[in-house]
Design a protein around this motif. Structure first.
Motif, PDB file in Angstrom:
ATOM      1  N   HIS A  66       8.769   4.742  20.176  1.00 55.86           N
ATOM      2  CA  HIS A  66       9.333   4.927  18.804  1.00 55.86           C
ATOM      3  C   HIS A  66       8.103   5.582  18.000  1.00 55.86           C
ATOM      4  N   ILE A  67       8.868   5.831  16.928  1.00 57.38           N
ATOM      5  CA  ILE A  67       7.948   6.403  15.564  1.00 57.38           C
ATOM      6  C   ILE A  67       7.929   5.218  14.719  1.00 57.38           C
ATOM      7  N   ASP A  68       6.596   5.121  13.992  1.00 55.88           N
ATOM      8  CA  ASP A  68       6.424   4.032  12.950  1.00 55.88           C
ATOM      9  C   ASP A  68       6.042   5.113  11.787  1.00 55.88           C
ATOM     10  N   VAL A  69       6.768   4.749  10.662  1.00 58.19           N
ATOM     11  CA  VAL A  69       6.354   5.590   9.552  1.00 58.19           C
ATOM     12  C   VAL A  69       6.219   4.265   8.365  1.00 58.19           C
ATOM     13  N   TYR A  70       5.633   4.570   7.152  1.00 55.13           N
ATOM     14  CA  TYR A  70       5.451   3.927   6.119  1.00 55.13           C
ATOM     15  C   TYR A  70       5.784   4.588   4.648  1.00 55.13           C
ATOM     16  N   ALA A  71       6.238   3.675   3.652  1.00 54.26           N
ATOM     17  CA  ALA A  71       6.344   4.503   2.766  1.00 54.26           C
ATOM     18  C   ALA A  71       5.856   3.413   1.520  1.00 54.26           C
ATOM     19  N   GLU A  72       5.417   4.049   0.263  1.00 52.42           N
ATOM     20  CA  GLU A  72       4.696   3.097  -0.703  1.00 52.42           C
ATOM     21  C   GLU A  72       5.745   1.887  -1.401  1.00 52.42           C
ATOM     22  N   ASP A  73       6.902   2.761  -1.141  1.00 52.01           N
ATOM     23  CA  ASP A  73       8.151   1.532  -1.720  1.00 52.01           C
ATOM     24  C   ASP A  73       9.124   1.287  -0.429  1.00 52.01           C
ATOM     25  N   GLN A  74       8.786   0.518   0.439  1.00 53.60           N
ATOM     26  CA  GLN A  74       9.793   0.333   1.559  1.00 53.60           C
ATOM     27  C   GLN A  74      11.226   0.089   1.309  1.00 53.60           C
ATOM     28  N   ALA A  75      11.665  -0.790   0.278  1.00 52.54           N
ATOM     29  CA  ALA A  75      13.162  -0.801  -0.092  1.00 52.54           C
ATOM     30  C   ALA A  75      13.677   0.639  -0.719  1.00 52.54           C
ATOM     31  N   ALA A  76      12.950   1.234  -1.410  1.00 55.96           N
ATOM     32  CA  ALA A  76      13.555   2.448  -1.843  1.00 55.96           C
ATOM     33  C   ALA A  76      13.624   3.567  -0.706  1.00 55.96           C
ATOM     34  N   ALA A  77      12.726   3.720   0.165  1.00 54.03           N
ATOM     35  CA  ALA A  77      12.601   4.390   1.269  1.00 54.03           C
ATOM     36  C   ALA A  77      13.816   3.868   2.156  1.00 54.03           C
TER      37      ALA A  77
END
Length: 116
Positions: A66-77
């Motif tokens: 699977h792919i792992d990604v991240y976002a500065e604001d996890q909840a909003a993403a």
């Protein structure tokens, strides 16, 4: 001999639609569709691409990769991705995990990590 990672190939019932979803998610570009599939690449073209190929059958079991990604604001993403067709997934992760497991619109699991 040098071997380099070029692409991650993902089965899809609708390759173009799923490629567009991932391109929007990653802010990448959908390349011109080919008979063999649809490629999504980073704007700088330096990262491996995602390549979506057509399959007739629906996904049946948990991904082995699977792919792992991240976002500065996890909840909003998470909210944004769910509003665009992703779904939360329980695949055995601990309740206090620092990542959220989601499925894309065709059911492929991926992890949304907290910012690094």
């Amino acid at each position: 001999m040098e071997i380099r990672w070029e692409a991650l190939t993902i089965d899809a019932r609708d390759p173009l639609s799923l490629a567009r979803w991932w391109a929007r998610t990653l802010d990448w570009d959908v390349m011109d569709p080919e008979p063999s599939g649809v490629e999504v690449r980073s704007p700088d073209r330096r990262s491996p691409s995602l390549f979506f190929v057509r399959v007739d059958d629906a996904k049946a079991t948990k991904n082995r990769l699977h792919i792992d990604v991240y976002a500065e604001d996890q909840a909003a993403a998470v909210d944004e991705l769910v509003s665009r067709g992703a779904a939360r997934a329980a695949v055995g992760q601990p309740g206090d995990a620092e990542w959220v497991v989601l499925r894309d619109p065709e059911g492929n699991e991926f992890c949304l990590l907290e910012p690094r």
